[in-house]
Design a protein around this motif. Structure first.
Motif, short mmCIF file in Angstrom:
data_model
loop_
_atom_site.label_atom_id
_atom_site.label_comp_id
_atom_site.label_asym_id
_atom_site.label_seq_id
_atom_site.Cartn_x
_atom_site.Cartn_y
_atom_site.Cartn_z
N SER A 1 0.84 -1.21 0.00
CA SER A 1 0.00 0.00 0.00
C SER A 1 0.87 1.26 0.00
N LEU B 1 0.69 3.83 -2.98
CA LEU B 1 -0.12 5.02 -2.69
C LEU B 1 0.67 6.30 -2.43
N THR C 1 -9.28 -3.24 -2.61
CA THR C 1 -7.82 -3.26 -2.54
C THR C 1 -7.20 -1.96 -2.05
N ASN C 2 -7.94 -0.86 -2.07
CA ASN C 2 -7.36 0.41 -1.62
C ASN C 2 -7.71 0.64 -0.15
N PRO C 3 -6.71 0.61 0.75
CA PRO C 3 -7.03 0.68 2.18
C PRO C 3 -7.76 1.95 2.58
N LEU D 1 -2.19 -2.48 -6.57
CA LEU D 1 -2.97 -2.88 -5.40
C LEU D 1 -3.90 -4.05 -5.71
#
Lengths: 60, 488
Positions: B130, B134, B249-251, B397
């Motif tokens: 991540s 990110l 998948t994107n925290p 991701l």
């Protein structure tokens, strides 16, 4: 059963999302083709979500 | 547009957002749960708006407008496909994340994975992936702000002013009161985004086309090819696939599944977000179509929105500019807060399990400052990599998707499989993105190969390794709770 029904509906929606614009509307230069189709399909998913979650309740 | 005008608009907007963030701190308690998740007691409207503002970044009114300008209706299809998948995934995974997080007290999505697979390295690996994906994506938001202010003012306001102002605004809102201040400012920013874009699109309809019917007729007559779906399957699948799984998948977005106060709040969150996304997507693509008529012949499609703004009255340009700036800063604030929680929960706690929650919060605030400094440094390099970095973030991701889906639905899924699939997938996907399109096998994008590879690895390795002892109980208990609440 609800899970299976959800899975089938989801697969049908996703297949329609890809197949219809390619097979039916690919060469139609009008807003009443792919543009309208994707808008209506997404709207149908939102309505489906509203119906699907109508029984989501919190324990009293 | 004069530099003073843009600076004044940016300044006023920043002061409003800061005032909202300040007010949000009232009533905030102690502890990580309170700081990172707002105490898990956000209402439906606030949850929906923070989900929307986090999801929809400056990409919509810059990137998607440009994509429509260059490639036509396929851009709408790609973004609506994302929305369809997201709504369906939220229906399935929303209650699951929420119930498990509440029961087991998890703060971050990687923490949930680590618990399910009984392996802290799974959580650590998810957190590291991540970070890698990110941090550049966060810098892209700042680069967008810098390009926008310098472009709008003809260079009177330097690129770095936009970068630094966005960093300061996002940083303050996240550091001040964590999720509470981020969610409140997100709500204000989401309303700003949607209202400004609706006003602008209505103005464009009547000012340039005589109404919506005139707009449709003009585009259909002059550029019918833009309404034909001409994207190659490789492009459509390559772009849509990673975005389709974005919600999982994107925290920074999956973490928001922990925050609604009640299940009825989650229902409202999903519905508010879906309606917001539907309207905002249509408006963004209409801007793209309108730009082909109003400012035709641009070499770089990413300039379509700035060029369109230059044709509008100053007051209207300014409110759209504020809307774009709000979209970028709300996404950035959410990512920074989420990454800081991953750092303290999934990295620091591995080496120092007994850290107090007070120390954890301080550490998260320091981490946010460091992360923002890194992003500002990255943005200052002004590398011509925006498109590559944005694609790589979502594609990279995607490698976590099999482990996340398996956690809830496949008792046989193992920690070794989660680790191998994520690490191998990230290496392969990242390498392909860096090497560029000439190295894409058979012309298919890295997300397709990476997604396929991770799925195969996750299944095969799971079959040959030992299942976590509590996996059966994890899934069975969750299913029982879902059934009791009529959720399955």
């Amino acid at each position: 059963m609800k899970g299976l029904r959800f899975l089938i509906v989801s697969i049908v929606l996703v297949v329609l999302d890809v197949v219809v614009p390619y097979m039916v509307f690919a060469s139609t230069g009008s807003f009443a083709a792919s543009f309208l189709f994707w808008c209506l399909l997404t709207l149908a998913v939102i309505v489906y979500a509203g119906v699907y979650t109508r029984r989501w309740r919190d324990p009293s | 547009m004069s530099g003073a005008t843009v600076l004044a608009a940016m300044g006023i907007w920043t002061l409003i957002a800061l005032a909202v963030a300040l007010a949000a701190r009232r009533g905030m308690g102690e502890g990580a749960n309170e700081f990172f998740l707002g105490g898990r007691r956000l209402g439906g409207f606030l949850s929906g708006m923070t989900y929307a503002a986090t999801t929809y970044s400056a990409f919509m009114l810059v990137g998607l407008v440009g994509l429509t300008y260059r490639t036509g209706v396929g851009a709408l299809g790609f973004e609506m496909t994302y929305l369809i998948f997201t709504v369906l995934f939220l229906l399935v995974f929303g209650p699951r994340f929420w119930l498990v997080g509440k029961r087991q007290g998890q703060i971050t999505p990687p923490e949930l994975l680590g618990s399910r697979y009984e392996n802290k390295w799974v959580a650590l690996t998810a957190a590291v992936i991540s970070f890698v994906m990110l941090i550049p994506y966060s810098a892209v938001q700042m680069i967008g702000a810098g390009l926008l202010v310098s472009g709008l003012t003809g260079g009177q306001v330097p690129f770095m002013v936009g970068v630094v102002v966005m960093a300061l605004l996002s940083g303050f809102t996240a550091i001040w009161a964590g999720m509470r201040s981020v969610a409140w400012t997100d709500a204000v920013q989401a309303i700003t985004m949607i209202v400004t874009s609706i006003v602008a699109v209505l103005f464009i309809f009547w000012r340039f086309f005589g109404g919506p019917a005139g707009f449709a007729e003009s585009i259909t007559t002059q550029s019918p090819e833009l309404l034909e779906f001409t994207w190659s399957p490789a492009l459509f699948v390559g772009l849509s696939l990673p975005w389709a799984f974005f919600a999982l998948t994107n925290p920074q977005v999956s973490q928001r599944l922990f925050v609604p106060a009640k299940l009825s709040s989650m229902r409202k969150m999903i519905m508010y977000f879906a309606v917001f996304g539907f309207i905002y997507t249509i408006i963004s693509t209409i801007f793209g179509f309108a730009a082909t008529d109003i400012v035709p012949g641009l070499e770089n499609p990413d300039n379509a929105m700035p060029a369109l703004l230059s044709q509008l009255p100053i007051a209207l340009s300014l409110i759209i500019f504020v809307g774009i700036f709000a979209a970028g800063s709300s996404t950035l604030g959410s990512i920074i807060l989420s990454l800081s929680s991953l750092f303290t929960r999934d990295v620091v706690r591995v080496v120092k399990p007994g850290i107090s929650e007070r120390a954890e919060r301080r550490l998260a605030q320091i981490a946010m400052v460091v992360l923002l400094a890194l992003c500002v440094g990255f943005a200052s390099l002004r590398l011509n990599l925006i498109a590559v970095l944005s694609s790589m973030a979502s594609g990279g991701l995607l490698v976590m998707a099999p482990a996340i889906v398996g956690a809830f639905f496949w008792k046989r899924g193992t920690a070794a499989a989660a680790l191998v699939s994520m690490i191998a997938g990230a290496i392969v996907t990242g390498t392909m993105y860096i090497l560029g399109p000439s190295f894409y096998p058979l012309g298919w994008w890295p997300s397709v190969w990476g997604g396929g590879l991770t799925t195969v690895l996750f299944v095969v390795v799971s079959l040959f390794t030992r299942q976590p002892a509590s996996a059966v109980a994890f899934v069975d208990e969750l299913n029982k709770e879902l059934a009791e609440r009529h959720l399955t």
